[in-house]
Design a protein around this motif. Structure first.
Motif, mmCIF file in Angstrom:
data_model
loop_
_atom_site.group_PDB
_atom_site.id
_atom_site.type_symbol
_atom_site.label_atom_id
_atom_site.label_comp_id
_atom_site.label_asym_id
_atom_site.label_seq_id
_atom_site.Cartn_x
_atom_site.Cartn_y
_atom_site.Cartn_z
ATOM 1 N N UNK A 218 0.842 -1.209 0.000
ATOM 2 C CA UNK A 218 0.000 0.000 0.000
ATOM 3 C C UNK A 218 0.866 1.245 0.000
ATOM 4 N N UNK A 219 1.871 1.256 0.870
ATOM 5 C CA UNK A 219 2.746 2.417 0.985
ATOM 6 C C UNK A 219 3.562 2.625 -0.284
ATOM 7 N N UNK A 220 4.118 1.545 -0.827
ATOM 8 C CA UNK A 220 4.951 1.663 -2.030
ATOM 9 C C UNK A 220 4.167 2.241 -3.205
ATOM 10 N N UNK A 221 2.913 1.830 -3.351
ATOM 11 C CA UNK A 221 2.088 2.338 -4.452
ATOM 12 C C UNK A 221 1.819 3.827 -4.291
ATOM 13 N N UNK A 222 1.527 4.256 -3.072
ATOM 14 C CA UNK A 222 1.251 5.688 -2.844
ATOM 15 C C UNK A 222 2.498 6.534 -3.068
ATOM 16 N N UNK A 223 3.650 6.041 -2.646
ATOM 17 C CA UNK A 223 4.884 6.786 -2.857
ATOM 18 C C UNK A 223 5.233 6.828 -4.342
ATOM 19 N N UNK A 224 4.995 5.718 -5.049
ATOM 20 C CA UNK A 224 5.269 5.696 -6.486
ATOM 21 C C UNK A 224 4.394 6.702 -7.223
ATOM 22 N N UNK A 225 3.164 6.890 -6.741
ATOM 23 C CA UNK A 225 2.257 7.853 -7.365
ATOM 24 C C UNK A 225 2.832 9.259 -7.331
ATOM 25 N N UNK A 226 3.501 9.589 -6.242
ATOM 26 C CA UNK A 226 4.101 10.917 -6.102
ATOM 27 C C UNK A 226 5.120 11.185 -7.199
ATOM 28 N N UNK A 227 5.802 10.134 -7.651
ATOM 29 C CA UNK A 227 6.831 10.271 -8.681
ATOM 30 C C UNK A 227 6.289 9.995 -10.085
ATOM 31 N N UNK A 228 4.969 9.871 -10.187
ATOM 32 C CA UNK A 228 4.376 9.618 -11.488
ATOM 33 C C UNK A 228 4.574 8.202 -11.971
ATOM 34 N N UNK A 229 4.892 7.270 -11.071
ATOM 35 C CA UNK A 229 5.142 5.879 -11.463
ATOM 36 C C UNK A 229 3.906 5.010 -11.303
ATOM 37 N N UNK A 230 2.938 5.476 -10.520
ATOM 38 C CA UNK A 230 1.722 4.696 -10.316
ATOM 39 C C UNK A 230 0.545 5.617 -10.127
ATOM 40 N N UNK A 231 0.090 6.280 -11.196
ATOM 41 C CA UNK A 231 -0.948 7.303 -11.075
ATOM 42 C C UNK A 231 -2.317 6.783 -10.689
ATOM 43 N N UNK A 232 -2.532 5.493 -10.807
ATOM 44 C CA UNK A 232 -3.861 4.979 -10.491
ATOM 45 C C UNK A 232 -3.763 3.602 -9.870
ATOM 46 N N UNK A 233 -4.754 3.251 -9.044
ATOM 47 C CA UNK A 233 -4.830 1.936 -8.421
ATOM 48 C C UNK A 233 -6.201 1.360 -8.744
#
Length: 277
Positions: A218-233
């Protein structure tokens, strides 16, 4: 600077920065905008043509003003059209330190000792009680807010870990820019890291914060979103509230390096929706 050095040479851009007086004429009609003219603009165009691919070059006046903040390497003078003397250009080779700027390295200014003492007392309370404190510095631009923070950092020395994030007025990623700045420092993500390297670093970092595998993911996905690596779940955009929660988890994670002092610069430019969370 790392971004410019690491990009594909065929796609690399050349950037020239020149300083001087120009004439600005505001446009009208279908193409609203402004026209900028003057020798400084023409010179910047000549400088850009001289810049190596993937580099930033600056002129005489600019070099004099940024020397100490950036490392500069003088390129061989070149004769260009419209100039009697050969054009002198410097290539920016790296970042220096703020302490290298004479004005910012000056002795503590008059009239801020009380404010500095209050900040020191707040820090001591945090260290003594293992709690947290929020302090907001308000003032007109140039009044010395950043200088006061620098003075506090000098006083505290190695007793605290410092993290700084900058809010941006516009641009891609402006909403979570201060989050990205601080997470990058904590997780060891370099500015030049590609998606795979950044993703791996964030995965390792999330594993150090959360032992439970679902929570780590959960945490890794949210942090990746900040860098534009995981914009959606699951096809849905990650809510700002969840990004804020993930940020709070990593900032509040116990550290052997002492209390964390989190500095957010230019908060007036922060996205309102994220600040409210």
């Amino acid at each position: 600077m790392e971004d410019l050095r690491r990009v594909d040479p065929e796609l690399a851009v050349r950037v020239a920065v020149n300083t001087g007086e120009v004439i600005v004429a505001f446009g009208s009609g279908p193409q609203v905008g402004e026209s900028v003219a003057g020798d400084v603009v023409n010179t910047a165009s000549r400088m850009q043509s001289l810049a190596p691919k993937g580099s930033v070059v600056v002129g005489d006046v600019t070099a004099a003003r940024v020397r100490g903040v950036f490392g500069l390497e003088q390129l061989p003078p070149v004769a260009v059209k419209g100039k009697i003397d050969p054009l002198r250009v410097w290539r920016v080779v790296g970042e220096g330190t703020i302490a290298g700027v004479p004005d910012l390295a000056a002795p503590m200014f008059v009239g801020r000792r009380r404010e500095l003492r209050l900040l020191e007392e707040a820090f001591e309370e945090v260290r003594r009680t293992a709690s947290s404190r929020t302090v907001t510095l308000l003032g007109e631009p140039g009044i010395g807010k950043s200088r006061l923070v620098q003075a506090l950092r000098e006083r505290l020395g190695a007793s605290a870990r410092w993290l700084t994030g900058w809010c941006l007025p516009y641009g891609e990623g402006a909403t979570f820019a201060p989050v990205a700045d601080t997470v990058r420092a904590l997780a060891g993500v370099a500015a030049a890291d590609g998606p795979h390297a950044a993703g791996d670093a964030l995965e390792r970092f999330a594993g150090g914060v959360e032992d439970n595998d679902p929570e780590r993911r959960w945490l890794a996905i949210r942090l990746a979103t900040v860098f534009g690596l995981g914009p959606a779940v699951g096809g849905a955009t990650v809510p700002a509230e969840e990004i804020a929660d993930a940020w709070a988890r990593v900032i509040g994670h116990p550290s052997d390096e002492g209390p964390i002092v989190l500095v957010i610069e230019d908060l007036h430019w922060a996205e309102v929706t994220f600040v409210e969370t």
